[in-house]
Design a protein around this motif. Sequence first.
Motif, PDB file in Angstrom:
ATOM      1  N   ASN A 142       0.861  -1.196   0.000  1.00 37.43           N
ATOM      2  CA  ASN A 142       0.000   0.000   0.000  1.00 37.43           C
ATOM      3  C   ASN A 142       0.894   1.242   0.000  1.00 37.43           C
ATOM      4  O   ASN A 142       0.849   2.062   0.918  1.00 37.43           O
TER       5      ASN A 142
ATOM      6  N   CYS B 114       2.562   4.168  -2.711  1.00 37.14           N
ATOM      7  CA  CYS B 114       2.622   4.781  -4.035  1.00 37.14           C
ATOM      8  C   CYS B 114       4.069   4.838  -4.525  1.00 37.14           C
ATOM      9  O   CYS B 114       5.001   5.063  -3.748  1.00 37.14           O
TER      10      CYS B 114
ATOM     11  N   HIS C 180       5.339   7.099  -6.360  1.00 36.34           N
ATOM     12  CA  HIS C 180       5.841   8.467  -6.507  1.00 36.34           C
ATOM     13  C   HIS C 180       6.709   8.814  -5.297  1.00 36.34           C
ATOM     14  O   HIS C 180       7.934   8.765  -5.359  1.00 36.34           O
TER      15      HIS C 180
ATOM     16  N   GLY D 145       3.312   7.621  -0.784  1.00 37.21           N
ATOM     17  CA  GLY D 145       2.022   7.894  -0.132  1.00 37.21           C
ATOM     18  C   GLY D 145       1.176   6.630  -0.039  1.00 37.21           C
ATOM     19  O   GLY D 145       1.441   5.634  -0.709  1.00 37.21           O
TER      20      GLY D 145
ATOM     21  N   LEU E   9      -2.262   4.398  -0.657  1.00 38.77           N
ATOM     22  CA  LEU E   9      -3.380   4.352  -1.604  1.00 38.77           C
ATOM     23  C   LEU E   9      -4.700   4.330  -0.863  1.00 38.77           C
ATOM     24  O   LEU E   9      -5.729   4.713  -1.403  1.00 38.77           O
TER      25      LEU E   9
ATOM     26  N   CYS F 255      -3.769   7.596  -5.103  1.00 41.86           N
ATOM     27  CA  CYS F 255      -2.881   7.901  -3.977  1.00 41.86           C
ATOM     28  C   CYS F 255      -3.409   9.107  -3.200  1.00 41.86           C
ATOM     29  O   CYS F 255      -3.805  10.124  -3.781  1.00 41.86           O
ATOM     30  N   ARG F 256      -3.387   8.995  -1.876  1.00 41.41           N
ATOM     31  CA  ARG F 256      -3.921  10.037  -1.001  1.00 41.41           C
ATOM     32  C   ARG F 256      -3.041  11.302  -0.971  1.00 41.41           C
ATOM     33  O   ARG F 256      -3.450  12.329  -0.446  1.00 41.41           O
ATOM     34  N   TYR F 257      -1.821  11.172  -1.510  1.00 42.49           N
ATOM     35  CA  TYR F 257      -0.871  12.288  -1.356  1.00 42.49           C
ATOM     36  C   TYR F 257      -0.970  13.276  -2.526  1.00 42.49           C
ATOM     37  O   TYR F 257      -1.361  14.426  -2.349  1.00 42.49           O
TER      38      TYR F 257
ATOM     39  N   TRP G 266      -1.770  10.227  -7.830  1.00 40.79           N
ATOM     40  CA  TRP G 266      -1.470   9.262  -8.896  1.00 40.79           C
ATOM     41  C   TRP G 266      -2.546   8.188  -8.870  1.00 40.79           C
ATOM     42  O   TRP G 266      -2.989   7.767  -7.784  1.00 40.79           O
TER      43      TRP G 266
ATOM     44  N   TYR H 237      -3.950   4.379 -10.069  1.00 43.35           N
ATOM     45  CA  TYR H 237      -3.525   3.037 -10.458  1.00 43.35           C
ATOM     46  C   TYR H 237      -4.731   2.189 -10.844  1.00 43.35           C
ATOM     47  O   TYR H 237      -5.758   2.199 -10.139  1.00 43.35           O
TER      48      TYR H 237
ATOM     49  N   LEU I 163       2.329  -0.564  -9.094  1.00 39.16           N
ATOM     50  CA  LEU I 163       2.394  -0.911  -7.667  1.00 39.16           C
ATOM     51  C   LEU I 163       3.195  -2.189  -7.483  1.00 39.16           C
ATOM     52  O   LEU I 163       3.219  -3.052  -8.367  1.00 39.16           O
TER      53      LEU I 163
END
Length: 339
Positions: free
Chosen positions: A73, A75, A77, A80, A82, A96-98, A101, A103, A128
């Motif tokens: 879990n 990201c 990037h 972060g 998901l 992604c929560r940040y 991004w 997926y 991922l």
Amino acid sequence: MNQMLAPETLPARLYSAPEVYEAERRNIFAKSWLLVAHESQIRVQGEYVATAAAGYPIIVVRGENGKIHAFHNVCRHRAGPLADDGHGKCEGQLVCRYHGWRYALDGRLASARDFGPAAGFDPRDFSLLPLKCESWRGFVFINMDKDAAPLSKTLAPLDAKTKQIPLEGFVYTRQTTHDIACNWKTYVENYLEGYHIPLVHPFLNSAVDATKYEVDLSAPIVFHHAPPRDGSPVGGLWAWAWPCLGVNMYSDGVLIELMWPLSATHTRLDYLYFFHEGIERAVMERNIAASEITTDEDKRICESVQRNLDAGIYSTGRLSPKHEIGVSWFQKEVKRALE
Ligand code: FES
Ligand SMILES: [Fe+2]
């Protein structure tokens, strides 16, 4: 006594040293099959369960054509999440929560939101990180080791012994969580013997005949069986699977116990209760209450034991060949994993 089983307990320092816990994460939890969800929790496409397994962030999600996928879990990037831990449903993609991004449910990076031109950036390189994922009778397991043997091999003794138990007929009903101030091994070892029942669990001791308590080792599964006393509905088959899973089977349901280490000195128990569809509500609530009482009793004794392990007085002790073969096998495996 079985010569293969070491009678002496593990040294106390293994129950609190942070570097031992880090080695256990790498050598045990990152290489074992771990139960993380039940298929009924992720029935429709996009439903997921996220959890931390010994500090490793995991997400399992129902993808296209009913396929279940498991990922870290995390990201690709800047790490972060998901999804927050727990159960939820996403709309077609994991976001992604940040920085957002997106997926696909099979893990491919579908879009890197507003990323801007970047030479040499190929989304195909940023899927991922996948995990092995297999189910046993509706229970979803993951393994972080891509070379792990199939789940069916690990669970063969459990599968053989539970063929007559209608596990698929039980319905997921409730989750409870208990935080315990002890090392995960302290709790697991307590689970692996019935020797303490007459002293620690007065109610359980009145319901099952602890003098007939049996522990049967079929590595990597340890079975316990306690016949109910006359007229008691309690009693059943308890199975434990390396490294941190309890499967407690009763006539009207099953209780899954996940014994997750949070750190060297803290453990979180996740209980997943499943019951027979036709069970009366009052009976169900009584069963849950009885199990939570037993757990509170175990929590108290495990926290006391942990304080004593930490106090610097005790180093090692001896294990009973009659009652503690499960503990002995577990300690031998931990030792082997740490070598
Ligand atoms: S960390 Fe996931 S989008 Fe930035
Ligand atoms: Fe107990």
